[in-house]
Design an enzyme around this catalytic site. Structure first.
Site, short mmCIF file in Angstrom:
data_model
loop_
_atom_site.label_atom_id
_atom_site.label_comp_id
_atom_site.label_asym_id
_atom_site.label_seq_id
_atom_site.Cartn_x
_atom_site.Cartn_y
_atom_site.Cartn_z
N ARG A 122 -26.04 21.81 -4.66
CA ARG A 122 -24.80 21.98 -3.89
C ARG A 122 -23.66 22.39 -4.81
NH1 ARG A 122 -22.30 17.71 -1.98
NH2 ARG A 122 -21.06 18.84 -0.46
N LYS A 187 -29.81 9.48 -9.39
CA LYS A 187 -30.29 10.60 -8.58
C LYS A 187 -31.77 10.87 -8.82
CE LYS A 187 -29.06 15.22 -6.99
NZ LYS A 187 -27.97 16.22 -6.93
N ARG A 323 -17.85 9.78 -4.66
CA ARG A 323 -18.10 8.92 -5.81
C ARG A 323 -17.53 7.53 -5.53
NH1 ARG A 323 -16.72 10.49 -12.09
NH2 ARG A 323 -18.01 8.89 -13.08
#
Length: 332
Positions: A122, A187, A323
């Site tokens: 992204r 992640k 975040r």
């Protein structure tokens, strides 16, 4: 220099081979073998060089094949695919499928690759794609729904990935709006959608997925954010062909279900796995920054934030970065 699949296939068993042995098998000189070894290393393959023994992969590699992936899928999943391509070296699996629209009567078209030179995430970010260790793949699918009704599709795909990974025995999974899968807060995978079509339908969507299966020294040096991989978490090797079959089957089922029910069939499950539920976060766009507490997602897939003034605001995915405030303060 072009990457050599035949060389990697020879080395994939994890045994040592001398330069002479490899040259004889490949029909080339030792110097040519050395150049091919260097090309593989530059693509992220960890190779041991031992005087008197030759070359060996740091860890054996299971290369992907279309036959093994299809063999691992149920009949219904196989019948839903018109084409399954497994490429060794490509710029990007999504770009490959964007350039190949579905023909009349075709269903899904899937593409896996061992290596991506220009993998994309992204917001224009580069997706680090070392050779032969992870899963990089895309699925092109035709939806009867229009662009306006596909806002929650990345969330549905995230749920499908979590389901498949839990079936593999992975624990500690979470989802980060709008398109990340986390493992113990780091992640593990990312999703990228590219949509073409009419506002009211039909549409074709290229669903791109990158999944970290095996940590490599190359990845440790190249990735600039906290990340995780399946094999480190599970403490064992993961069969990539079997995992590819399982995930692709789940994505096809999710695409079908979304085309019927939209986000309704996935929303509660997504919110149950939301790693940021009830946490204070900061949303950043190119021009603004908004703080609030995450209150789930709405029926269109928009993130709901409870703001300090007592109101709720809905945010749609785009050029937005999310975040947690606690993570941000920790880096100050």
């Amino acid at each position: 220099m072009a990457l050599s699949r035949p060389l990697l296939e020879l080395l994939s068993d994890g045994h040592f081979y001398s330069g002479n042995q490899l040259g004889e098998r490949l029909g080339c000189s030792r110097a040519a073998v050395w150049k091919m070894i260097q090309a593989l290393e530059s693509a992220g393959v960890d190779i041991f060089h031992v005087r008197g023994k030759g070359y060996r992969l740091a860890r054996a590699v299971e290369l992907l094949t279309a036959e093994r992936i299809l063999d691992g899928m149920p009949v219904g999943g196989r019948q839903s695919l018109s084409v399954l391509d497994v490429l060794f070296d490509v710029d990007s699996t999504s770009t490959y499928l964007v350039e190949r629209p579905l023909r009349m009567g075709e269903n899904g078209h899937a593409c896996f690759a061992e290596f991506q030179r220009l993998g994309r995430g992204r917001r224009g970010r580069h997706w680090v794609s070392p050779l032969g260790g992870n899963l990089y793949f895309s699925l092109r699918w035709r939806f009867s729904r229009g662009v306006a009704e596909l806002g929650g599709l990345s969330l549905a795909i995230g749920v499908a990935l979590v389901r498949a990974l839990r079936d593999e025995g992975v624990e500690g999974l979470g989802l980060k709006w709008p398109n990340d899968i986390l493992l113990h807060g780091r992640k593990l995978a990312g999703i990228l959608l590219e949509i073409s079509g009419e506002t009211t339908g039909p549409c074709e969507v290229v669903i791109g997925v990158g999944l970290n299966v095996r940590a490599t020294e190359f990845a440790h040096e190249a990735i600039d954010q906290p990340w995780s991989d399946l094999e480190s978490s599970l403490g064992r090797r993961v069969g990539r062909n079997a995992l590819a079959a399982q995930i692709l089957t789940g994505l096809i089922a999710a695409a079908r279900q979304y085309d019927i029910d939209g986000l309704d069939s996935f929303r509660d499950e997504w919110m149950a796995a939301d790693a940021f539920s009830g946490r204070e976060v900061v949303l950043q766009t190119p021009s603004t920054e908004t703080s609030g507490v995450v209150q789930g997602v709405d029926e269109n897939g928009a993130l709901i934030l409870s703001l300090k003034n007592g109101t709720r605001q809905h945010f749609y995915s785009g050029e937005i970065s999310l975040r947690a405030v606690s993570d941000r303060l920790a880096n100050v």
